[in-house]
Write an enzyme that holds these catalytic residues in place. Structure first.
Site, PDB file in Angstrom:
ATOM      1  N   SER A 156       0.836  -1.242   0.112  1.00 39.76           N
ATOM      2  CA  SER A 156      -0.080  -0.160   0.021  1.00 39.76           C
ATOM      3  C   SER A 156       1.006   1.351  -0.091  1.00 39.76           C
ATOM      4  CB  SER A 156      -0.836   0.193   1.407  1.00 39.76           C
ATOM      5  OG  SER A 156      -0.119   0.212   2.487  1.00 39.76           O
ATOM      6  N   ASN A 162       1.809   3.329   8.540  1.00 34.82           N
ATOM      7  CA  ASN A 162       1.105   4.801   8.103  1.00 34.82           C
ATOM      8  C   ASN A 162       0.616   4.543   6.575  1.00 34.82           C
ATOM      9  OD1 ASN A 162       2.316   7.020  10.024  1.00 34.82           O
ATOM     10  ND2 ASN A 162       4.002   5.544   9.775  1.00 34.82           N
ATOM     11  N   GLU A 163      -0.598   4.259   6.535  1.00 38.24           N
ATOM     12  CA  GLU A 163      -1.263   4.054   5.285  1.00 38.24           C
ATOM     13  C   GLU A 163      -1.602   5.351   4.535  1.00 38.24           C
ATOM     14  OE1 GLU A 163      -1.454   0.921   4.842  1.00 38.24           O
ATOM     15  OE2 GLU A 163      -2.250  -0.157   6.373  1.00 38.24           O
ATOM     16  N   PRO A 164      -1.988   5.051   3.108  1.00 42.28           N
ATOM     17  CA  PRO A 164      -2.017   6.264   2.295  1.00 42.28           C
ATOM     18  C   PRO A 164      -2.879   7.297   3.003  1.00 42.28           C
ATOM     19  CG  PRO A 164      -2.315   4.025   1.244  1.00 42.28           C
ATOM     20  CD  PRO A 164      -1.953   3.708   2.448  1.00 42.28           C
ATOM     21  N   THR A 181      -3.370  -3.999   3.159  1.00 39.96           N
ATOM     22  CA  THR A 181      -2.412  -4.366   4.116  1.00 39.96           C
ATOM     23  C   THR A 181      -3.331  -5.375   5.069  1.00 39.96           C
ATOM     24  OG1 THR A 181      -1.472  -2.234   4.525  1.00 39.96           O
ATOM     25  CG2 THR A 181      -1.475  -3.871   6.280  1.00 39.96           C
TER      26      THR A 181
END
Length: 648
Positions: A156, A162-164, A181
Site C-alpha cells: 500500500s 502509516n497507510e495512504p 495491508t
C-alpha cells in the site's frame, strides 16, 4: 556485490538505491552498519538507539545480528530499541503479535536489557491510547532520538502502519489499516476476519526524525510500490515517498525489486544503455507498444523520436532491426512443445529427437500444472509423449476446514453403509470435529486433519491427470518434508527434500523438465520448490549422469504473473477448444474453486486468471504483428550450462 545508480541513471530517481545480489547479502550489509553504530557508541560510552521494523524484510537482518552476537561477541548492552508498530488490539503473548515476532527473531538471542526494549502496547484501553502514544514519543526524545531507523515497505506504500492518507506531520497514533495491508496479512492470520483492522504506529514525522533511515525491499511484488516511492512525487497517497524529504536515506533492493523501475523497463530513457540482445528486444517491443504499431511498421523516425537513436545507429536503420526482432519473436511460436518429429528448422525451441520424449512436469502445489501450463500438458499428451507429473507438496494448508469435515464424514458414512463401523477411524473423525470446532487463528492442524486435507488435494490432482490423459503410474506425489509445517511459514529445505527429487529424476530420466518459475507466489513455495529441483539436477550432473546433458528445463509461470515477451523462448498457442479443456482440468480442483483459501490480491478464480493471462499474451503477440491466436502459454528455458549468464 552491489550496484549504485550513477548520476545520469538517477534523473528520475529521487532516493539513492543499491541493488544487491540477494536478500542475504543485504542483511549482512545492513547488519554491519548497525553493528558499526553500536560499537562506535560503545567506544564513546553512549547508547545506540535503533528503530526496528517487523515483517519479512528485516528477518535476515536480525538473524545476522544474532550471529554477530554469538560468533563475534557483538554486545547489545548499550542498545535501546523502539519498534515501529503493533496490531491493535493484540495480546503480546499471541504468536501473531510483534512482541512475539521481535523476541523470537532477535531479543531472545542477544544480551539486550529488557527495560531497553520498547514496542507499542496492543492491550492499552482505547481511551488511553492517545496518552500512551504521546508517552511513546516522549520516550524516544528522552533516549536522544533514533540513530538508525530500519524500514520495510508495504504494497500500500506504508512505512510502519502509516497507510495512504498519512501526513508528513503525523506522530505515534492509532490508525485503521488499508485493505491491501489486511489482505496481505491473511496468510499470517488465516482469514480476513481474524486480522486486526487497526494498529498503533510511529508517525511519518517520528520516522523522519531519525538521523539515518535504511529501507529494505525485496522481490518483484514490491517493485511497483518502490518505483512509486522513488520515482514519483512526494504524496500522502504513497506515504513512503515522504522519505524523499530526509537527507540520509539508503534503499537496499534486489534485482527483482527494480523490475518495474524506468532504469529496468526503459533504461535508454535515463542514461547510456548497454545493448544486450535481450535489451534490444525489450526496446523494440516497448517502441511497438508505445507507438501502437506492429514491429514491421516501425520507422527510423519512430526510433529517433522515442530516444532510441543510438540503437538505430548500431543496426543501420529500422528495416533490418525490425526484421531481426520480428523473426526472433516469431521463432518462439510452436505447436509442438515436445519438438516436431522430422523438423529440420534449427530455430524451433525444442529438438525434434527423440520423437517421443519423457516429459516431467513439476507442480509445486497440486494444481499449478493445469493452471499454469494445462494447454501444453494436454498438447504433450495428445502428441503421444510419455508425460509424467510430479506434485511437490501436499497443498494441505490450502483446504478449508469445512471441506475436511465433509470428506471425513463421507469416509465414516461409507464404512457404515457397508456395515463396517471402523472404530479407530470414527474416533479420529470425532477428534477432527472437536479440534476444528475449537480451532483458533494460528492453530496448527493435527496430523489427522493435515492428512485429510492432503488427501483431498491428492484426489483432485489425480482426477485432473485422468482427465488430461496422463497415465496413472506417471503421477507422482512427492510430499516434500519442508512444506509439512501446517502453517504458511515453511521449514528449511533439507537433504531429504533434495533426495526425493533426485530419486524421481533418476527414475524418469526426462528429456524435458517443466518447472514453476513463477516466483511471485505470495508464500514462497514456488521458489523453494524450484531451488530444490535445481539442486537435485546439479547433483545428478555432477555425478556424471549422461541423460542430464540432453535434458531441457522449461520454466512456466502461473496464477501470479507471466513472462515478459522479450524473455519468452517457447510460446505454445492454445486453441479455443484446448482452452476449454484446460478450464475443465482446473475445475477438477474443487477445493480451490470459487474462493481458494489463499486467493492473494487478485479476486478472480484461478481458471479466470489463467485464461486472462494466456489471452493477454496472445494479444501482445498479435499487436506486435504476429499471428492472432486465442491464447498462448509461455516458457523460458533455464540453461544449466550457462546459469551465471541467465541469472544476470
Amino acid at each position: 556485490m552491489t550496484k549504485t545508480f550513477n548520476y545520469i541513471e538517477r534523473t528520475v530517481e529521487k532516493l539513492p538505491v543499491q541493488i544487491l545480489e540477494n536478500q542475504q547479502e543485504g542483511a549482512v550489509l545492513i547488519a554491519g552498519l548497525i553493528a558499526d553504530l553500536i560499537k562506535e557508541k560503545q567506544a564513546n560510552n553512549e547508547m545506540a538507539v535503533l528503530g526496528l521494523a517487523t515483517g519479512s524484510s528485516p528477518i535476515k537482518i536480525y538473524r545476522e545480528l544474532v550471529r554477530m552476537h554469538k560468533e563475534e561477541g557483538l554486545s547489545f548492552q548499550n542498545v535501546i530499541t523502539f519498534n515501529l508498530d503493533e496490531y491493535y488490539p493484540m495480546d503480546p503473548a499471541s504468536n501473531k503479535s510483534y512482541v512475539h515476532f521481535m523476541h523470537e527473531n532477535l531479543f531472545n538471542h542477544i544480551d539486550i536489557k529488557p527495560e531497553n526494549v520498547n514496542i507499542p502496547d496492543g492491550t492499552v484501553a482505547i481511551d488511553q491510547v492517545a496518552e500512551f502514544c504521546a508517552a511513546y514519543e516522549e520516550k524516544i526524545l528522552a533516549a536522544g532520538g533514533i540513530d538508525i531507523q530500519i524500514l520495510g515497505i508495504g504494497r500500500s506504500g506504508h512505512i510502519g502502519f502509516n497507510e495512504p492518507g498519512s501526513t508528513a506531520n503525523s506522530t505515534t497514533r492509532l490508525v485503521k489499516l488499508d485493505g491491501i495491508t489486511i489482505r496481505d496479512a491473511i496468510k499470517d492470520f488465516g482469514s480476513e476476519e481474524a486480522v486486526p483492522h487497526r494498529a498503533i504506529t510511529m508517525g511519518i514525522e517520528t520516522i523522519l526524525s531519525a538521523r539515518k533511515i535504511i529501507l529494505a525491499g525485496w522481490g518483484k511484488s514490491k517493485s511497483a510500490i518502490l518505483k512509486a516511492m522513488i520515482e514519483g512525487p512526494v504524496s500522502s497517497d504513497v506515504p513512503a515517498s515522504f522519505l524523499q524529504l530526509h537527507n540520509d536515506v539508503s534503499v537496499y533492493v534486489d534485482e527483482p525489486a527494480v523490475s518495474e523501475f524506468t532504469r529496468t523497463k526503459a533504461p535508454w530513457l535515463v542514461g547510456v544503455c548497454e545493448w544486450t540482445p535481450r535489451m534490444v528486444r525489450r526496446a523494440v517491443i516497448w517502441l511497438s507498444q508505445k507507438t501502437q504499431k506492429p514491429i514491421l511498421k516501425l520507422t527510423n523516425d519512430d526510433y529517433k523520436k522515442e530516444g532510441l537513436r543510438d540503437l538505430l545507429a548500431q543496426y543501420g536503420g529500422a528495416y533490418d532491426l525490425n526484421i531481426k526482432i520480428f523473426s526472433e519473436i516469431r521463432d518462439t511460436i510452436t505447436g509442438w512443445p515436445g519438438g516436431k518429429p522430422g523438423a529440420t528448422e534449427k530455430t524451433r525451441p525444442e529438438r525434434p529427437v527423440p520423437a517421443v520424449k519423457r516429459s516431467l512436469i513439476f507442480s509445486p502445489h497440486p494444481d499449478d500444472d493445469v493452471i499454469s501450463m494445462g494447454g501444453t500438458l494436454l498438447r504433450l499428451v495428445d502428441q503421444k509423449h510419455d508425460v509424467h507429473v510430479a506434485y511437490q507438496t501436499s497443498g494441505n494448508i490450502a483446504v478449508f476446514d469445512d471441506d475436511a469435515i465433509r470428506f471425513s464424514q463421507f469416509a465414516i458414512d461409507l464404512l457404515e453403509s457397508q456395515g463396517e463401523k471402523g472404530s479407530k477411524l470414527h474416533q479420529s473423525h470425532v477428534e477432527l470435529i472437536d479440534f476444528l470446532k475449537n480451532k483458533k487463528p494460528g492453530d496448527i492442524d493435527t496430523p489427522f486433519v493435515k492428512n485429510v486435507k492432503g488427501l483431498i488435494r491428492r484426489g483432485e490432482a489425480a482426477a485432473a491427470c485422468r482427465f488430461s490423459g496422463v497415465k496413472e503410474d506417471n503421477v507422482h506425489f512427492l510430499n516434500l518434508p519442508f512444506y509439512e509445517t501446517g502453517q504458511v511459514e515453511k521449514g528449511p529445505v533439507s537433504d531429504a527434500d533434495v533426495q526425493i527429487v533426485v530419486d524421481l529424476l533418476r527414475a524418469v530420466k526426462p528429456h524435458q523438465i517443466f518447472a514453476a518459475g513463477d516466483l511471485q507466489d505470495p508464500h514462497g513455495t514456488h521458489e523453494v520448490c524450484l531451488q530444490i529441483i535445481f539442486k537435485a539436477f546439479r547433483k545428478l550432473r555432477e555425478a556424471g549422469e549422461e541423460w542430464t546433458n540432453d535434458c531441457y528445463t522449461w520454466l512456466y509461470r502461473g496464477a501470479w504473473q507471466e513472462w515478459d515477451v522479450e524473455d519468452i523462448e517457447m510460446a505454445v498457442p492454445i486453441s479455443p477448444d484446448e482452452l476449454m479443456r484446460k478450464r475443465k482440468a482446473i475445475f477438477k480442483h474443487q477445493s480451490q474453486k470459487d474462493e481458494p483459501v489463499f486467493p492473494g490480491e487478485d479476486k478472480r478464480e484461478f481458471w479466470q486468471r489463467a485464461e486472462d493471462r494466456n489471452r493477454e499474451t496472445a494479444k501482445i503477440y498479435d499487436e506486435l504483428g504476429l499471428v492472432e491466436y486465442e491464447a498462448i502459454e509461455a516458457f523460458v528455458r533455464y540453461p544449466f550450462e550457462d546459469e551465471e549468464s541467465f541469472l544476470k
